[in-house]
Design an enzyme around this catalytic site. Structure first.
Site, PDB file in Angstrom:
ATOM      1  CB  SER A  78      -0.963  -0.051   1.196  1.00  0.00           C
ATOM      2  OG  SER A  78      -2.046   0.821   1.028  1.00  0.00           O
ATOM      3  CG  ASP A 149      -7.112  -3.081  -3.245  1.00  0.00           C
ATOM      4  OD1 ASP A 149      -7.740  -2.211  -2.601  1.00  0.00           O
ATOM      5  OD2 ASP A 149      -5.900  -3.293  -3.075  1.00  0.00           O
ATOM      6  CG  HIS A 179      -5.573  -2.860   0.573  1.00  0.00           C
ATOM      7  ND1 HIS A 179      -5.260  -2.300  -0.656  1.00  0.00           N
ATOM      8  CD2 HIS A 179      -4.845  -2.160   1.493  1.00  0.00           C
ATOM      9  CE1 HIS A 179      -4.405  -1.300  -0.475  1.00  0.00           C
ATOM     10  NE2 HIS A 179      -4.131  -1.197   0.808  1.00  0.00           N
TER      11      HIS A 179
END
Length: 201
Positions: A78, A149, A179
């Site tokens: 991320s 996601d 995610h």
């Protein structure tokens, strides 16, 4: 060549990295496999600003990579993936693994303020990704993304893939992984393959 050290770069909001998502699990797996790993809390965990994270990553690498700061595998999730991209614009590394990376800030003001993302200014782009420099400084890239996601559409990942020129064997679209909050064996498999390949350099 010595076994590369893995630097785990977390997503934002992780004030205790080893208890967040899969970072601590991966760190333990790497140590058990004899692969050195750095899994330490990052400063500025919520804003995850580029101006703070990139120098911090460099300090960790220089401290832990046994005199060779290029002998590192960066693993970023991320916001950590964005930091890996920008780190590789400036510094050489053995390999990089991106998990749930995005191309744009997706209209989020907080993400925009972090300083990682290109900004469109008319027909021009400010703060562009320097993909050619990334590829020059880091020859081995892998990217993971999922089709569901909830934060980052697949099209965003595809733009990163295109910029890096990743072929299918280095781009891992894993359906149904959201995610990537949970540990996933494919990540450890990729890291081990990178380490095995590095032994032939």
């Amino acid at each position: 060549m010595k076994v590369p050290t893995v630097l785990i770069c977390p997503g934002n909001g992780c004030s205790n990295i080893r208890r967040s998502n899969w970072y601590g699990v991966l760190h333990d797996q790497l140590n058990q496999a004899g692969i050195p790993s750095i899994c330490e809390d990052f400063p500025d965990p919520h804003a995850a600003r580029r101006s703070i994270w990139i120098p911090h990553m460099r300090k960790l690498v220089e401290k832990n990579c046994l005199g060779d700061p290029t002998n590192v595998i960066l693993v970023g999730h991320s916001s950590g993936a964005q930091a890996v991209l920008r780190y590789a614009e400036e510094y050489t590394c053995a390999a990089a693994v991106l998990v749930a990376a995005t191309y744009t800030d997706l209209g989020d003001a907080g993400e925009r303020a972090s300083g990682y993302y290109p900004q469109a200014k008319g027909k021009l782009e400010e703060n562009p990704y320097l993909f050619e420099m990334m590829k020059k400084n880091c020859a081995v890239w892998h990217q993971f993304h999922s089709d569901d996601d909830p934060f980052i559409p697949l099209a965003e990942a595809e733009r990163i893939r295109s910029g890096l020129g990743l072929m299918d064997e280095h781009y891992h679209m894993l359906p149904g992984r959201s995610h990537f909050f949970e540990p996933f064996v494919e990540l450890m498999d990729v890291i081990q393959s990178i380490v095995e390949d590095s032994s032939t350099f």
